[in-house]
Design an enzyme around this catalytic site. Structure first.
Site, PDB file in Angstrom:
ATOM      1  N   GLU A   1      60.284  29.459  29.522  1.00  0.00           N
ATOM      2  CA  GLU A   1      61.474  29.007  28.754  1.00  0.00           C
ATOM      3  C   GLU A   1      61.185  27.702  28.006  1.00  0.00           C
ATOM      4  O   GLU A   1      61.685  27.485  26.900  1.00  0.00           O
ATOM      5  CB  GLU A   1      62.662  28.774  29.690  1.00  0.00           C
ATOM      6  CG  GLU A   1      63.123  29.989  30.490  1.00  0.00           C
ATOM      7  CD  GLU A   1      62.428  30.102  31.830  1.00  0.00           C
ATOM      8  OE1 GLU A   1      61.215  29.775  31.922  1.00  0.00           O
ATOM      9  OE2 GLU A   1      63.071  30.513  32.796  1.00  0.00           O
TER      10      GLU A   1
ATOM     11  N   ARG B   1      40.330  43.825  39.869  1.00  0.00           N
ATOM     12  CA  ARG B   1      39.797  42.643  40.547  1.00  0.00           C
ATOM     13  C   ARG B   1      40.277  41.369  39.846  1.00  0.00           C
ATOM     14  O   ARG B   1      40.701  40.413  40.485  1.00  0.00           O
ATOM     15  CB  ARG B   1      38.265  42.678  40.550  1.00  0.00           C
ATOM     16  CG  ARG B   1      37.693  43.783  41.413  1.00  0.00           C
ATOM     17  CD  ARG B   1      36.180  43.779  41.367  1.00  0.00           C
ATOM     18  NE  ARG B   1      35.642  44.817  42.245  1.00  0.00           N
ATOM     19  CZ  ARG B   1      34.335  45.014  42.398  1.00  0.00           C
ATOM     20  NH1 ARG B   1      33.441  44.266  41.750  1.00  0.00           N
ATOM     21  NH2 ARG B   1      33.902  45.955  43.207  1.00  0.00           N
TER      22      ARG B   1
ATOM     23  N   THR C   1      30.196  47.970  54.398  1.00  0.00           N
ATOM     24  CA  THR C   1      30.015  48.108  52.942  1.00  0.00           C
ATOM     25  C   THR C   1      28.992  47.086  52.458  1.00  0.00           C
ATOM     26  O   THR C   1      28.172  47.365  51.586  1.00  0.00           O
ATOM     27  CB  THR C   1      31.357  47.909  52.216  1.00  0.00           C
ATOM     28  OG1 THR C   1      32.227  48.966  52.617  1.00  0.00           O
ATOM     29  CG2 THR C   1      31.192  47.933  50.705  1.00  0.00           C
TER      30      THR C   1
ATOM     31  N   GLU D   1      38.786  46.886  49.168  1.00  0.00           N
ATOM     32  CA  GLU D   1      37.817  47.843  48.619  1.00  0.00           C
ATOM     33  C   GLU D   1      36.975  48.423  49.748  1.00  0.00           C
ATOM     34  O   GLU D   1      35.753  48.425  49.691  1.00  0.00           O
ATOM     35  CB  GLU D   1      36.913  47.172  47.574  1.00  0.00           C
ATOM     36  CG  GLU D   1      37.495  47.242  46.178  1.00  0.00           C
ATOM     37  CD  GLU D   1      36.444  47.349  45.055  1.00  0.00           C
ATOM     38  OE1 GLU D   1      35.430  48.063  45.201  1.00  0.00           O
ATOM     39  OE2 GLU D   1      36.656  46.678  44.053  1.00  0.00           O
TER      40      GLU D   1
END
Ligand SMILES: Nc1c(/N=C/[C@H](O)[C@H](O)[C@H](O)COP(=O)(O)O)[nH]c(=O)[nH]c1=O
Ligand SMILES: Nc1c(N[C@@H]2O[C@H](COP(=O)(O)O)[C@@H](O)[C@H]2O)[nH]c(=O)[nH]c1=O
Ligand SMILES: [Zn+2]
Length: 362
Positions: free
Chosen positions: A52, A184, A196, A291
């Site tokens: 604003e 991401r 992983t 992930e």
């Protein structure tokens, strides 16, 4: 133009700031008088002026008697910036059209009340759905003080995230993988499991053609097995946190510290997802991208600790009963106990499908 077209302009400006306003919401504002655009504004970064302020300053004296369209209720508190509602009253704005109220307990209707007391006409609800959807992580975070969790999975048509050999390069298309990097960019943190790290040795960084913000990296690693020579330890690309159980070899923690990696032993021998989310919430992490892999995904799902799942499905068949599916864990015994979802959207991306699902509220 009509109210909705001016609100669309404000919504588009808010959307343009995706990934850069955290822990604040994305907000857009437009000042209109006699069908002319007198001022435009978007909140660009937490701690800087609100949407604003830019719109009113651009309009200057012309703001007197004008209309203001804004995607979130004007704030009424002193955060890092002064209250917008006071500024609007001082500027002589005649009418304020607000897409959605701000659930932040510091605002929550007080901004609107102040404007009405000052004799300003207030209308609420035009563009509400879109204004809400774009700030869902913020609204979740303000309410729960824990991050809005998105589970991202990529799988073959038959639901595999890798072949039985562990090979997974690449299942989904370059367009899908680019879309993941956009995800991401929009997240404060990205989480994966030590398996992983060991199998894929990922960087988990944002690699968009135009750069992009790297989310903080978070690893769940109960016994601190993350190899020091992993890419995400060696690359020093962004802050990295490793959550472990409380039975780790404290000596090893020191060797991670020299790579600016923070090792945080939690309160139990095993990692509790809720405790991870509380720790991340304390660090003002408003949105978390999970992930995987499949064991991590199942721990978030078993704990109902997620707000949406984004699944990229490739038109490929991998097969193999030992090839890993994108959700592992113990699973259920009878289908009646299955976790129920609702499909929000299905779109094609490259040759793949991108499916967004949310837990079905009972
Ligand atoms: N194998 C596939 C994926 N695989 C994802 C992996 O679990 C891991 O997140 C990646 O290897 C990350 O690597 P980096 O961070 O880019 O260096 N993810 C995808 O979207 N599609 C696939 O085909
Ligand atoms: N970004 C934004 C608002 N954000 C509101 O203000 C809070 C942040 O205040 P501060 O710390 O002063 O930046 C944030 O938590 C949210 O409730 N409000 C608005 O009127 N317009 C804006 O553009
Ligand atoms: Zn404000």
């Amino acid at each position: 133009m009509h109210d909705i077209e001016y609100m669309d302009l404000a919504l588009k400006m808010a959307q343009a700031t995706r990934g850069q306003t955290s822990p604040n919401p994305k907000v857009g504002a437009v000042v209109i008088k006699n069908g002319e655009v007198l001022g435009l504004g978007a909140h660009l970064r937490a701690g800087t002026p609100h949407a604003e302020v830019y719109a009113i300053n651009a309009a200057g004296e012309q703001a007197r008697g004008a209309d203001l369209y804004v995607t979130l209720e004007p704030c009424s508190h002193y955060g890092k910036t002064p209250p917008c509602s006071d500024l609007l009253i001082k500027s002589g704005i005649k009418r304020v059209i607000v897409a959605g109220l701000d659930p932040n307990p510091l605002v929550a209707g007080q901004g609107i009340a102040k404007l009405k007391e000052a004799g300003i006409e207030v209308e609420i609800g035009i563009g509400k759905a879109e204004a809400y959807a774009m700030n869902e992580p913020f609204f979740h975070f303000i309410k729960t003080k824990t991050p809005f969790v998105t589970i991202k999975a990529a799988a073959s048509f038959d639901g595999k995230t890798a072949a039985k050999t562990g090979d997974s390069k690449w299942i989904t298309s370059p367009e899908s993988r680019l879309d993941v990097h956009q995800l991401r960019h929009e997240h404060d943190a990205i989480l994966t499991g030590v398996n992983t790290i060991i199998h894929d040795n990922p960087h988990l960084t944002t690699r968009l053609p135009r750069g992009g913000r790297n989310p903080i990296r978070v690893v769940l690693d109960t016994y601190l097995r993350t190899p020091l020579e992993s890419n995400m330890i060696q690359d020093r690309a962004v802050k990295t946190i490793i959550f472990t159980g409380n039975e780790i070899d404290i000596e090893k923690v020191a060797s991670f510290r020299e790579f600016d990696v923070e090792v945080i032993p939690l309160s139990q021998p095993t990692i509790l997802i809720q405790e991870v989310l509380q720790e991340l919430g304390k660090r003002n992490i408003m949105s978390l991208l999970v992930e995987g892999g499949s064991e991590i995904h199942s721990s978030f799902i078993d704990n109902d600790a997620y707000q949406q799942i984004i699944l990229y499905v490739a038109p490929k068949i991998i097969g193999g009963k030992t090839a890993i599916p994108f959700i592992g864990g113990q699973g259920i015994e009878i289908v009646e106990d299955a976790k129920k979802l609702k499909f929000e959207s299905v779109q094609t991306i490259g040759c793949d499908l991108k499916i967004i699902a949310k837990p079905l509220e009972e």
